[in-house]
Design a protein around this motif. Structure first.
Motif, mmCIF file in Angstrom:
data_model
loop_
_atom_site.group_PDB
_atom_site.id
_atom_site.type_symbol
_atom_site.label_atom_id
_atom_site.label_comp_id
_atom_site.label_asym_id
_atom_site.label_seq_id
_atom_site.Cartn_x
_atom_site.Cartn_y
_atom_site.Cartn_z
ATOM 1 N N LEU A 159 -6.763 15.322 -1.916
ATOM 2 C CA LEU A 159 -7.863 14.619 -1.254
ATOM 3 C C LEU A 159 -9.129 15.473 -1.251
ATOM 4 C CD1 LEU A 159 -6.122 12.969 1.842
ATOM 5 C CD2 LEU A 159 -7.266 11.767 -0.036
ATOM 6 N N ALA A 160 -8.968 16.761 -0.977
ATOM 7 C CA ALA A 160 -10.124 17.666 -0.957
ATOM 8 C C ALA A 160 -10.767 17.750 -2.334
ATOM 9 C CB ALA A 160 -9.696 19.049 -0.475
ATOM 10 N N LYS A 161 -9.946 17.816 -3.376
ATOM 11 C CA LYS A 161 -10.481 17.866 -4.737
ATOM 12 C C LYS A 161 -11.198 16.573 -5.098
ATOM 13 C CE LYS A 161 -7.092 21.038 -6.766
ATOM 14 N NZ LYS A 161 -5.958 21.117 -7.715
ATOM 15 N N LYS A 162 -10.651 15.454 -4.651
ATOM 16 C CA LYS A 162 -11.221 14.149 -4.989
ATOM 17 C C LYS A 162 -12.533 13.871 -4.264
ATOM 18 C CE LYS A 162 -10.032 9.226 -5.210
ATOM 19 N NZ LYS A 162 -8.959 8.241 -5.037
ATOM 20 N N GLN A 180 -5.548 8.492 2.322
ATOM 21 C CA GLN A 180 -6.959 8.468 1.957
ATOM 22 C C GLN A 180 -7.762 7.698 3.010
ATOM 23 O OE1 GLN A 180 -7.930 7.715 -2.190
ATOM 24 N NE2 GLN A 180 -9.629 6.422 -1.558
ATOM 25 N N LEU A 181 -7.247 6.569 3.449
ATOM 26 C CA LEU A 181 -7.921 5.790 4.485
ATOM 27 C C LEU A 181 -7.986 6.556 5.803
ATOM 28 C CD1 LEU A 181 -6.498 2.223 3.780
ATOM 29 C CD2 LEU A 181 -8.873 2.980 3.500
ATOM 30 N N MET A 182 -6.916 7.263 6.152
ATOM 31 C CA MET A 182 -6.914 8.042 7.392
ATOM 32 C C MET A 182 -7.926 9.177 7.323
ATOM 33 S SD MET A 182 -4.955 6.491 9.405
ATOM 34 C CE MET A 182 -5.856 5.181 8.589
ATOM 35 N N MET A 183 -8.048 9.809 6.171
ATOM 36 C CA MET A 183 -9.048 10.854 5.996
ATOM 37 C C MET A 183 -10.446 10.255 6.167
ATOM 38 S SD MET A 183 -11.477 12.316 3.755
ATOM 39 C CE MET A 183 -11.162 11.487 2.231
ATOM 40 N N GLN A 184 -10.674 9.086 5.600
ATOM 41 C CA GLN A 184 -11.980 8.438 5.722
ATOM 42 C C GLN A 184 -12.273 8.050 7.171
ATOM 43 O OE1 GLN A 184 -11.325 5.390 2.776
ATOM 44 N NE2 GLN A 184 -12.275 6.600 1.159
ATOM 45 N N LEU A 185 -11.258 7.596 7.884
ATOM 46 C CA LEU A 185 -11.445 7.247 9.291
ATOM 47 C C LEU A 185 -11.766 8.488 10.117
ATOM 48 C CD1 LEU A 185 -11.433 5.450 11.768
ATOM 49 C CD2 LEU A 185 -8.919 5.508 11.724
ATOM 50 N N ILE A 186 -11.043 9.565 9.897
ATOM 51 C CA ILE A 186 -11.308 10.805 10.628
ATOM 52 C C ILE A 186 -12.710 11.324 10.299
ATOM 53 C CG2 ILE A 186 -10.599 13.227 10.868
ATOM 54 C CD1 ILE A 186 -7.663 12.194 10.542
ATOM 55 N N PHE A 187 -13.123 11.205 9.046
ATOM 56 C CA PHE A 187 -14.480 11.571 8.641
ATOM 57 C C PHE A 187 -15.497 10.724 9.414
ATOM 58 C CE2 PHE A 187 -18.285 10.936 6.130
ATOM 59 C CZ PHE A 187 -18.608 12.214 5.706
ATOM 60 N N GLN A 188 -15.269 9.425 9.460
ATOM 61 C CA GLN A 188 -16.173 8.512 10.156
ATOM 62 C C GLN A 188 -16.243 8.840 11.645
ATOM 63 O OE1 GLN A 188 -15.396 4.357 9.433
ATOM 64 N NE2 GLN A 188 -16.779 3.682 11.030
ATOM 65 N N MET A 189 -15.103 9.149 12.242
ATOM 66 C CA MET A 189 -15.072 9.494 13.658
ATOM 67 C C MET A 189 -15.948 10.723 13.925
ATOM 68 S SD MET A 189 -10.996 8.908 14.214
ATOM 69 C CE MET A 189 -10.871 8.967 16.000
ATOM 70 N N GLU A 190 -15.831 11.727 13.064
ATOM 71 C CA GLU A 190 -16.643 12.934 13.211
ATOM 72 C C GLU A 190 -18.119 12.629 13.003
ATOM 73 O OE1 GLU A 190 -17.922 16.810 13.762
ATOM 74 O OE2 GLU A 190 -15.949 15.978 14.236
ATOM 75 N N ALA A 191 -18.437 11.867 11.980
ATOM 76 C CA ALA A 191 -19.833 11.551 11.678
ATOM 77 C C ALA A 191 -20.492 10.789 12.825
ATOM 78 C CB ALA A 191 -19.919 10.747 10.384
ATOM 79 N N GLN A 192 -19.740 9.907 13.456
ATOM 80 C CA GLN A 192 -20.282 9.107 14.554
ATOM 81 C C GLN A 192 -20.049 9.733 15.919
ATOM 82 O OE1 GLN A 192 -18.763 5.097 14.180
ATOM 83 N NE2 GLN A 192 -19.700 4.808 12.191
ATOM 84 N N LYS A 193 -19.315 10.852 15.936
ATOM 85 C CA LYS A 193 -18.952 11.506 17.199
ATOM 86 C C LYS A 193 -18.304 10.505 18.154
ATOM 87 C CE LYS A 193 -20.573 15.530 16.067
ATOM 88 N NZ LYS A 193 -19.650 16.400 15.383
ATOM 89 N N ASP A 194 -17.434 9.672 17.585
ATOM 90 C CA ASP A 194 -16.730 8.636 18.336
ATOM 91 C C ASP A 194 -15.245 8.753 18.003
ATOM 92 O OD1 ASP A 194 -15.609 6.374 19.463
ATOM 93 O OD2 ASP A 194 -16.993 4.962 18.501
ATOM 94 N N PHE A 195 -14.490 9.280 18.939
ATOM 95 C CA PHE A 195 -13.062 9.481 18.728
ATOM 96 C C PHE A 195 -12.243 8.483 19.554
ATOM 97 C CE2 PHE A 195 -15.165 13.403 17.640
ATOM 98 C CZ PHE A 195 -14.576 13.727 16.434
ATOM 99 N N MET A 210 0.839 -1.183 0.000
ATOM 100 C CA MET A 210 0.000 0.000 0.000
ATOM 101 C C MET A 210 0.882 1.244 0.000
ATOM 102 S SD MET A 210 -2.752 1.275 2.829
ATOM 103 C CE MET A 210 -4.051 0.246 2.221
ATOM 104 N N LYS A 211 0.526 2.186 -0.827
ATOM 105 C CA LYS A 211 1.273 3.437 -0.912
ATOM 106 C C LYS A 211 0.826 4.394 0.184
ATOM 107 C CE LYS A 211 1.767 3.229 -5.905
ATOM 108 N NZ LYS A 211 1.459 3.894 -7.166
ATOM 109 N N ARG A 212 1.701 5.350 0.513
ATOM 110 C CA ARG A 212 1.382 6.351 1.529
ATOM 111 C C ARG A 212 0.133 7.141 1.130
ATOM 112 N NH1 ARG A 212 4.595 9.085 5.446
ATOM 113 N NH2 ARG A 212 5.396 7.006 5.753
ATOM 114 N N GLN A 213 -0.013 7.409 -0.159
ATOM 115 C CA GLN A 213 -1.172 8.153 -0.641
ATOM 116 C C GLN A 213 -2.475 7.412 -0.312
ATOM 117 O OE1 GLN A 213 -1.207 8.661 -4.901
ATOM 118 N NE2 GLN A 213 -2.303 10.597 -4.729
ATOM 119 N N GLU A 214 -2.465 6.104 -0.497
ATOM 120 C CA GLU A 214 -3.643 5.298 -0.167
ATOM 121 C C GLU A 214 -3.897 5.290 1.337
ATOM 122 O OE1 GLU A 214 -2.298 1.654 -1.890
ATOM 123 O OE2 GLU A 214 -3.242 2.059 -3.811
ATOM 124 N N ALA A 215 -2.819 5.229 2.114
ATOM 125 C CA ALA A 215 -2.961 5.256 3.572
ATOM 126 C C ALA A 215 -3.532 6.596 4.025
ATOM 127 C CB ALA A 215 -1.610 4.992 4.235
#
Length: 133
Positions: A111-114, A8-23, A1-6
């Motif tokens: 990431l923001a553009k994508k 993207q996954l970290m951004m998705q996890l942080i998004f999920q944490m915010e959406a669920q209000k679970d940090f 896995m490339k750093r770029q893919e990692a």
């Protein structure tokens, strides 16, 4: 896995944490187990990013809030906020010589553009420019 893919996954996890209000760590572990092999070099990166984010979330949010004129965090698009949180975590809390300032900002803008709205790239770039200042 490339750093770029990692990233993207970290951004998705942080998004999920915010959406669920679970940090909490439990959500993170569950997400990472499904997403990245535990022996993968990028898993080490992901663990460092998420730990730094959780430990410093209030300071990260304060930095974003301070740099965003007339935009409070609660009004920001959740994708933009997740990208900003990831980038600020990298810029301020990872003492990683292999993540140059411009690379972290450029990856965040991409990431923001994508994943964000039409103006997300410019918005993220402007805020990170002020934070990196």
């Amino acid at each position: 896995m490339k750093r770029q893919e990692a990233r993207q996954l970290m951004m998705q996890l942080i998004f999920q944490m915010e959406a669920q209000k679970d940090f909490g760590q439990e959500l993170c572990e569950s997400f990472l187990e499904k997403s990245i092999k535990s022996d993968d070099e990028q898993r080490k990166y992901a663990d460092r990013v998420i730990s730094a984010f959780i430990e410093n979330r209030e300071a990260i949010d304060a930095a974003i809030e301070e740099a965003s004129v007339k935009w409070h965090i609660r009004r920001m698009a959740k994708v933009d906020l997740a990208v900003l949180r990831l980038a600020v975590t990298e810029l301020r809390y990872l003492d990683d010589e292999d993540i140059p300032l411009q690379v972290a900002i450029n990856e965040a803008v991409n990431l923001a553009k994508k994943f964000g709205a039409e103006e997300s790239g410019k918005f993220v770039n402007g805020i990170l420019g002020k934070i990196a200042g």
